[in-house]
Scaffold this motif. Structure first.
Motif, PDB file in Angstrom:
ATOM      1  N   MET A  44       0.753  -1.222   0.032  1.00 41.07           N
ATOM      2  CA  MET A  44       0.051   0.073   0.085  1.00 41.07           C
ATOM      3  C   MET A  44       0.960   1.207   0.065  1.00 41.07           C
ATOM      4  SD  MET A  44      -3.289  -0.405   2.375  1.00 41.07           S
ATOM      5  CE  MET A  44      -2.573  -0.877   3.955  1.00 41.07           C
ATOM      6  N   LEU A  45       1.815   1.198   0.753  1.00 47.47           N
ATOM      7  CA  LEU A  45       2.695   2.367   0.938  1.00 47.47           C
ATOM      8  C   LEU A  45       3.499   2.688  -0.518  1.00 47.47           C
ATOM      9  CD1 LEU A  45       3.771   4.252   3.239  1.00 47.47           C
ATOM     10  CD2 LEU A  45       5.694   2.715   3.431  1.00 47.47           C
ATOM     11  N   THR A  46       4.003   1.464  -1.028  1.00 45.28           N
ATOM     12  CA  THR A  46       4.798   1.947  -2.172  1.00 45.28           C
ATOM     13  C   THR A  46       4.005   2.167  -3.495  1.00 45.28           C
ATOM     14  OG1 THR A  46       4.785  -0.368  -2.497  1.00 45.28           O
ATOM     15  CG2 THR A  46       7.009   0.594  -1.289  1.00 45.28           C
ATOM     16  N   GLN A  47       2.879   1.332  -3.556  1.00 40.27           N
ATOM     17  CA  GLN A  47       1.852   1.728  -4.677  1.00 40.27           C
ATOM     18  C   GLN A  47       0.935   2.654  -4.601  1.00 40.27           C
ATOM     19  OE1 GLN A  47       0.420  -2.054  -5.723  1.00 40.27           O
ATOM     20  NE2 GLN A  47       2.435  -3.008  -6.410  1.00 40.27           N
ATOM     21  N   LEU A  48       0.946   3.409  -3.554  1.00 37.32           N
ATOM     22  CA  LEU A  48      -0.026   4.492  -3.083  1.00 37.32           C
ATOM     23  C   LEU A  48      -1.376   3.961  -3.516  1.00 37.32           C
ATOM     24  CD1 LEU A  48       1.830   7.511  -4.846  1.00 37.32           C
ATOM     25  CD2 LEU A  48       1.678   6.791  -2.110  1.00 37.32           C
ATOM     26  N   SER A  49      -1.819   2.693  -2.524  1.00 35.18           N
ATOM     27  CA  SER A  49      -3.366   2.372  -2.683  1.00 35.18           C
ATOM     28  C   SER A  49      -3.816   2.446  -1.435  1.00 35.18           C
ATOM     29  CB  SER A  49      -3.010   0.866  -3.350  1.00 35.18           C
ATOM     30  OG  SER A  49      -2.254  -0.055  -2.257  1.00 35.18           O
ATOM     31  N   GLY A  50      -4.049   3.561  -0.992  1.00 34.25           N
ATOM     32  CA  GLY A  50      -4.555   4.081   0.283  1.00 34.25           C
ATOM     33  C   GLY A  50      -5.983   3.585   0.505  1.00 34.25           C
ATOM     34  N   HIS A  51      -6.743   3.644  -0.620  1.00 35.27           N
ATOM     35  CA  HIS A  51      -8.198   3.023  -0.679  1.00 35.27           C
ATOM     36  C   HIS A  51      -8.140   1.547  -0.099  1.00 35.27           C
ATOM     37  CE1 HIS A  51      -6.442   1.796  -4.624  1.00 35.27           C
ATOM     38  NE2 HIS A  51      -7.229   0.673  -4.542  1.00 35.27           N
ATOM     39  N   ASP A  52      -7.244   0.903  -0.111  1.00 37.09           N
ATOM     40  CA  ASP A  52      -7.147  -0.548   0.723  1.00 37.09           C
ATOM     41  C   ASP A  52      -7.059  -0.274   2.189  1.00 37.09           C
ATOM     42  OD1 ASP A  52      -7.502  -1.396  -1.862  1.00 37.09           O
ATOM     43  OD2 ASP A  52      -5.356  -1.820  -2.248  1.00 37.09           O
TER      44      ASP A  52
END
Length: 172
Positions: free
Chosen positions: A87-95
């Motif tokens: 989540m941190l590296t792929q900027l997928s904060g919606h997860d």
């Protein structure tokens, strides 16, 4: 003591040398078992868990695998750490809400308390894990200014601090 050991065999009638006895005994002495490697330290295991799997060396991969096989709680924690890193590296904060729910269900104390802390300011954390921009450079500059201030503590006033900050800003 060393001299005593050399004279005792002669007193008992042995006419050979001490080194002959030592060499003979060395031939019949059982081989020493190889030492087992020490278990990894907490710092090493933490480093293995928090680094990207591709950056582990060939020696570290089997060690990490063995540790995770022996401790199911650590294996579960590893999964949560890796998921958060993605989540941190792929900027997928919606997860993030799903990850927080999984962290609470897992019941791991460290992961659960971390998830609880994230819930306290969920909107800001989600934004931080979603937006491409961040305040990292500004925070780094603020920390640099604080370091300069600490170095000068009690030595000079604001004019010198200002001059040092401006001089270091020109070099950066």
């Amino acid at each position: 003591m060393h001299q005593l050991r050399r004279t005792v065999p002669r007193a008992l009638g042995y006419t050979g040398s001490y080194s002959n006895v030592r060499d003979h005994l060395a031939e019949h002495r059982p081989d020493k078992a190889p030492l087992i490697p020490p278990p990894p330290t907490v710092r090493e295991v933490t480093g293995w868990l928090t680094r990207h799997p591709d950056s582990l060396t060939e020696d570290e991969r089997p060690q990490l695998k063995a540790v995770l096989e022996r401790c199911p709680e650590l294996a579960a924690a590893s999964g949560h750490v890796r998921a958060f890193a993605i989540m941190l590296t792929q900027l997928s904060g919606h997860d993030l809400p799903h990850w927080i729910n999984d962290a609470h269900v897992a019941g791991l104390p460290g992961i659960s308390s971390f998830a609880k802390g994230l819930e306290l300011d969920l909107d800001a954390v989600t934004a931080g894990l979603t937006c491409r921009w961040n305040s990292g450079p500004v925070e780094g500059r603020v920390n640099h200014i604080k370091m300069i201030k600490r170095q000068m503590f009690g030595r000079a006033g604001l004019p010198l601090l200002r001059k040092r900050v401006l001089l270091t800003a020109q070099r950066a």
